[in-house]
Design a protein around this motif. Sequence first.
Motif, PDB file in Angstrom:
ATOM      1  N   LEU A  42       0.768  -1.375   0.069  1.00 31.47           N
ATOM      2  CA  LEU A  42      -0.016   0.112   0.024  1.00 31.47           C
ATOM      3  C   LEU A  42       0.848   1.156  -0.013  1.00 31.47           C
ATOM      4  N   THR A  43       2.052   1.201   0.668  1.00 28.09           N
ATOM      5  CA  THR A  43       3.010   2.276   0.641  1.00 28.09           C
ATOM      6  C   THR A  43       3.571   2.564  -0.704  1.00 28.09           C
ATOM      7  N   PRO A  46       1.260   4.045  -4.288  1.00 31.65           N
ATOM      8  CA  PRO A  46       1.027   5.665  -5.014  1.00 31.65           C
ATOM      9  C   PRO A  46       2.541   6.174  -5.471  1.00 31.65           C
ATOM     10  N   GLN A  49       3.028   3.494  -8.821  1.00 29.58           N
ATOM     11  CA  GLN A  49       2.069   3.781  -9.924  1.00 29.58           C
ATOM     12  C   GLN A  49       1.776   2.897 -10.814  1.00 29.58           C
ATOM     13  N   ALA A  70      -8.549  -0.963   0.127  1.00 27.58           N
ATOM     14  CA  ALA A  70      -7.605   0.294   0.485  1.00 27.58           C
ATOM     15  C   ALA A  70      -7.035   0.924  -0.868  1.00 27.58           C
ATOM     16  N   GLU A  73      -9.595   3.099  -2.206  1.00 26.75           N
ATOM     17  CA  GLU A  73      -9.856   4.106  -1.308  1.00 26.75           C
ATOM     18  C   GLU A  73      -8.611   5.390  -1.951  1.00 26.75           C
ATOM     19  N   ILE A  74      -7.540   4.820  -2.252  1.00 31.00           N
ATOM     20  CA  ILE A  74      -6.386   5.786  -2.456  1.00 31.00           C
ATOM     21  C   ILE A  74      -6.448   6.164  -3.988  1.00 31.00           C
ATOM     22  N   HIS A  75      -7.513   5.682  -4.822  1.00 37.86           N
ATOM     23  CA  HIS A  75      -7.764   6.045  -6.112  1.00 37.86           C
ATOM     24  C   HIS A  75      -6.824   5.332  -6.983  1.00 37.86           C
TER      25      HIS A  75
END
Length: 140
Positions: A42-43, A46, A49, A70, A73-75
């Motif tokens: 999860l880290t 983003p 990508q 999750a 939720e962070i698109h």
Amino acid sequence: MDTSLKILLLDDDAFMLELLTDIVNGLGYDNVHGESDARQALTVLPAFQPELLVCDLSMPEMDGIEFLRAAAEIHFRGTVILLSGMDSGILRAAETLAMAQGLTILGACTKPVARAELADLLALATRRARTGPAAHGTGK
């Protein structure tokens, strides 16, 4: 073929993660990042990508469904391939849940995934990344 697709592999089983990495690399894809811990992935999500996420469903601490929720939720807007050693009913349920979260599921595969099946899904992910999702619907 364009093999510049950014791929994040997530599987808590070190052997399976290595096998997936070897298969994906062997198919000519070299922009691959592997994680064995969903919270760490999860880290990475983003920052890296990825255009494609290959996600195991059965993991300790945070399972694949929680991870996908999750990610939504962070698109996360890439595409997803689900993997599981569980029966096909579980895979279908997970696919439905992930799509309800707004994720695009390219496929749901039982483990161990066949090289040819993964190759077909990677080719589909590459086409989607190149042309955009509008040309290919919203998943399976």
